[in-house]
Design a protein around this motif. Structure first.
Motif, PDB file in Angstrom:
ATOM      1  N   VAL A  30      75.437  70.406  52.662  1.00  0.00           N
ATOM      2  CA  VAL A  30      75.100  71.055  51.394  1.00  0.00           C
ATOM      3  C   VAL A  30      73.952  70.284  50.760  1.00  0.00           C
ATOM      4  O   VAL A  30      73.978  69.051  50.707  1.00  0.00           O
ATOM      5  N   GLU A  82      72.020  58.755  52.404  1.00  0.00           N
ATOM      6  CA  GLU A  82      72.736  59.671  51.506  1.00  0.00           C
ATOM      7  C   GLU A  82      74.223  59.552  51.844  1.00  0.00           C
ATOM      8  O   GLU A  82      74.668  60.083  52.862  1.00  0.00           O
ATOM      9  N   GLU A  84      78.031  60.516  51.646  1.00  0.00           N
ATOM     10  CA  GLU A  84      78.634  61.828  51.369  1.00  0.00           C
ATOM     11  C   GLU A  84      80.103  61.889  51.801  1.00  0.00           C
ATOM     12  O   GLU A  84      80.507  61.264  52.783  1.00  0.00           O
ATOM     13  N   ASP A 113      74.298  61.127  55.471  1.00  0.00           N
ATOM     14  CA  ASP A 113      73.298  62.133  55.847  1.00  0.00           C
ATOM     15  C   ASP A 113      71.950  61.414  55.838  1.00  0.00           C
ATOM     16  O   ASP A 113      71.250  61.404  54.832  1.00  0.00           O
ATOM     17  N   LYS A 134      66.146  66.141  59.038  1.00  0.00           N
ATOM     18  CA  LYS A 134      67.590  66.001  58.830  1.00  0.00           C
ATOM     19  C   LYS A 134      68.406  65.963  60.124  1.00  0.00           C
ATOM     20  O   LYS A 134      69.496  65.419  60.150  1.00  0.00           O
ATOM     21  N   THR A 203      75.085  64.432  48.370  1.00  0.00           N
ATOM     22  CA  THR A 203      75.052  63.023  47.979  1.00  0.00           C
ATOM     23  C   THR A 203      74.811  62.865  46.489  1.00  0.00           C
ATOM     24  O   THR A 203      74.090  63.663  45.887  1.00  0.00           O
TER      25      THR A 203
HETATM   26 MN    MN Z   1      72.673  65.228  51.995  1.00  0.00          MN
END
Ligand code: MN
Length: 231
Positions: A30, A82, A84, A113, A134, A203
């Motif tokens: 997300v 990040e 999460e 992430d 990513k 995050t």
């Molecule tokens: Mn993220």
């Protein structure tokens, strides 16, 4: 059934207290799901949730009490962390209502992430996909999955990340813009969720760059810790 090449074994994540591993089907993520992080990325307000994916074999599973080794990826000079909450789906489905969504959750984990932020910024500027920013190899370090029954109340849990012992990210899962049930409702409208799916829920603020040699340690109350060294 026979194959031209022997298929690779499924990507998998260890499970707290069990020998069986959690086989990963897909990794959904997300974007901008904490208000303070949305602000630091130049956005504000409650936009509809949006999603991106990482390949299932981008997971870098790390056992409790061990330190994962993440190679510093190619093509970037701005590798960001990040931290999460990761939701592990046990039972799949399409068009799952938020009221029913928690029955589809098998467990939770702490995940990172990892993001090639410079490539993401360039992709945003050019209107290009985020895959290269990513979805690179080992971009999803993850600790063991804690089954729901053994996890604390992760929906109101502290979430934090330290780099070399200093706090970089500190928030509470209660600050999610779209909570776990709402996220599953939205996601399952777009894709049929299946057993083995992982959802990286977003995050909090404080994302920043890491360097080779840095040690990242993150946690969520009620779950374990995740420790990763950037090699
Ligand atoms: Mn993220």
């Amino acid at each position: 059934m026979s194959y031209v090449f022997p298929p690779a074994p499924p990507a998998s994540v260890p499970v707290v207290g069990r020998a069986e591993r959690f086989a990963v089907h897909r990794i959904y993520c997300v974007g901008r799901n904490y208000a303070e992080h949305a602000k630091e990325m130049g956005f504000s307000g409650r936009e509809p949730p949006f999603f991106f994916m990482k390949p299932a074999d981008a997971v870098l599973p790390v056992n409790q009490g061990e330190t994962g080794r993440m190679p510093y990826p190619a093509l970037t000079k701005d590798l960001h962390h990040e931290i999460e909450l990761v939701v592990a789906i046990g039972r799949g489905g399409s068009n799952i209502a938020a009221a029913d969504a928690m029955q589809h959750v098998w467990g939770y984990a702490v995940g990172l992430d990892m993001t090639r932020r410079d490539l993401q910024a360039e992709a945003k500027k050019q209107g290009r996909p985020w895959c290269i920013a990513k979805g690179f190899d080992a971009s999803a370090p993850i600790g063991p999955i804690t089954p729901v029954a053994q996890a604390g109340d992760v929906q109101q849990a502290a979430i934090w990340l330290q780099v070399n012992g200093d706090y970089r990210q500190r928030s509470n899962v209660g600050q999610l813009i779209w909570n776990i049930a709402e996220t599953i409702e939205h996601l399952s409208k777009a894709w049929e969720l299946q057993s083995g799916d992982l959802i990286f829920t977003g995050t909090p603020e404080g994302v920043a760059a890491v360097a080779r040699g840095d040690v990242l340690e993150g946690g969520i109350d009620g779950l374990g810790r995740l420790r990763v060294a950037v090699a």
